[in-house]
Design a protein around this motif. Structure first.
Motif, PDB file in Angstrom:
ATOM      1  N   GLY A  56       0.826  -1.200   0.000  1.00  0.00           N
ATOM      2  CA  GLY A  56       0.000   0.000   0.000  1.00  0.00           C
ATOM      3  C   GLY A  56       0.856   1.243   0.000  1.00  0.00           C
ATOM      4  N   SER A  57       0.279   2.321   0.464  1.00  0.00           N
ATOM      5  CA  SER A  57       0.954   3.609   0.479  1.00  0.00           C
ATOM      6  C   SER A  57       2.182   3.568   1.389  1.00  0.00           C
ATOM      7  N   ALA A  96       2.339   3.263   5.392  1.00  0.00           N
ATOM      8  CA  ALA A  96       2.988   2.098   5.987  1.00  0.00           C
ATOM      9  C   ALA A  96       4.014   2.519   7.028  1.00  0.00           C
ATOM     10  N   PHE A  97       4.799   3.562   6.738  1.00  0.00           N
ATOM     11  CA  PHE A  97       5.789   4.005   7.715  1.00  0.00           C
ATOM     12  C   PHE A  97       5.122   4.555   8.969  1.00  0.00           C
ATOM     13  N   THR A  98       3.986   5.194   8.818  1.00  0.00           N
ATOM     14  CA  THR A  98       3.223   5.641   9.986  1.00  0.00           C
ATOM     15  C   THR A  98       2.820   4.433  10.829  1.00  0.00           C
ATOM     16  N   LEU A  99       2.353   3.387  10.167  1.00  0.00           N
ATOM     17  CA  LEU A  99       1.941   2.184  10.891  1.00  0.00           C
ATOM     18  C   LEU A  99       3.128   1.456  11.505  1.00  0.00           C
ATOM     19  N   PHE A 100       4.266   1.417  10.804  1.00  0.00           N
ATOM     20  CA  PHE A 100       5.480   0.831  11.382  1.00  0.00           C
ATOM     21  C   PHE A 100       5.831   1.538  12.689  1.00  0.00           C
ATOM     22  N   GLU A 105      -3.900   3.843   3.961  1.00  0.00           N
ATOM     23  CA  GLU A 105      -4.095   2.775   2.984  1.00  0.00           C
ATOM     24  C   GLU A 105      -2.857   1.901   2.921  1.00  0.00           C
ATOM     25  N   ALA A 106      -2.804   0.942   3.817  1.00  0.00           N
ATOM     26  CA  ALA A 106      -1.679   0.012   3.859  1.00  0.00           C
ATOM     27  C   ALA A 106      -2.123  -1.254   4.579  1.00  0.00           C
ATOM     28  N   LEU A 107      -1.426  -2.329   4.301  1.00  0.00           N
ATOM     29  CA  LEU A 107      -1.575  -3.589   5.026  1.00  0.00           C
ATOM     30  C   LEU A 107      -0.213  -3.943   5.586  1.00  0.00           C
ATOM     31  N   LEU A 108      -0.197  -4.504   6.778  1.00  0.00           N
ATOM     32  CA  LEU A 108       1.055  -4.936   7.392  1.00  0.00           C
ATOM     33  C   LEU A 108       1.032  -6.441   7.611  1.00  0.00           C
TER      34      LEU A 108
END
Length: 179
Positions: A56-57, A61-65, A100-103
């Protein structure tokens, strides 16, 4: 001007017998144009005890990481608890809900897919994949685990190559991390 759609990625995690390998391809596309060939979509976290990957974005993704790293610190590396708490935040926080991301996150004991809708999915067989090439990599990995004596690293390499041969949004510039 229309909305720019970012496609791509194949991230695959395999957890078996206390070992984990995670692989990600390096391609980034915007619309129908490849804009990067060697992106690093998998990495280690929490004292190199947890593997993570995203689709995803990239900014999302880095925000979620970062959020996952914070939860891992808060819960002393307990991946299951950190994943559930991150999913709760993701679902409840107005800003996070728009990400908009999946981890994929895995350690030697657990493997999870985390979605923007607050899902925490633990696969039955220790195999998880996200991204446009995920169905191909996952199917290949399942077949290879069941019908060969290959190591999980070899399985990850071959499954990613199969995905890259089918999915136009997946290239062969792979990154591998192992526990």
């Amino acid at each position: 001007m229309g909305e720019t759609v970012v496609h791509g990625t194949t991230v695959l995690a395999i957890k078996k017998d206390g070992k984990v390998v995670m692989a990600g391809d390096g391609q980034v596309t915007m619309g129908d144009t490849v804009v990067k060939h060697q992106a690093k979509k998998v990495r280690k976290m929490y004292h190199d005890r947890i593997l993570t990957g995203f689709s995803g974005s990239t900014a999302d993704a880095f925000t979620l990481f970062e959020r996952l790293e914070g939860k891992l610190e808060q819960y002393n590396g307990n991946l299951k608890r950190a994943a559930v708490e991150l999913a709760k935040d993701w679902r409840m926080d107005r800003a996070l809900r728009r990400l908009e991301a999946l981890l994929v996150a895995a350690d030697r004991n657990d493997c999870f897919i985390l979605s923007g809708t607050g899902d925490v999915i633990e696969p039955d067989d220790g195999l998880a994949a996200v991204g446009s090439g995920a169905p191909y990599a996952l199917a290949a990995a399942r077949a290879l685990i069941r019908h060969t004596g290959m190591s999980i690293r070899e399985i990850a390499e071959e499954a990613m190559n199969i995905a890259a041969s089918i999915c136009i949004y997946t290239n062969r510039e792979f990154t591998f991390e192992e526990l």
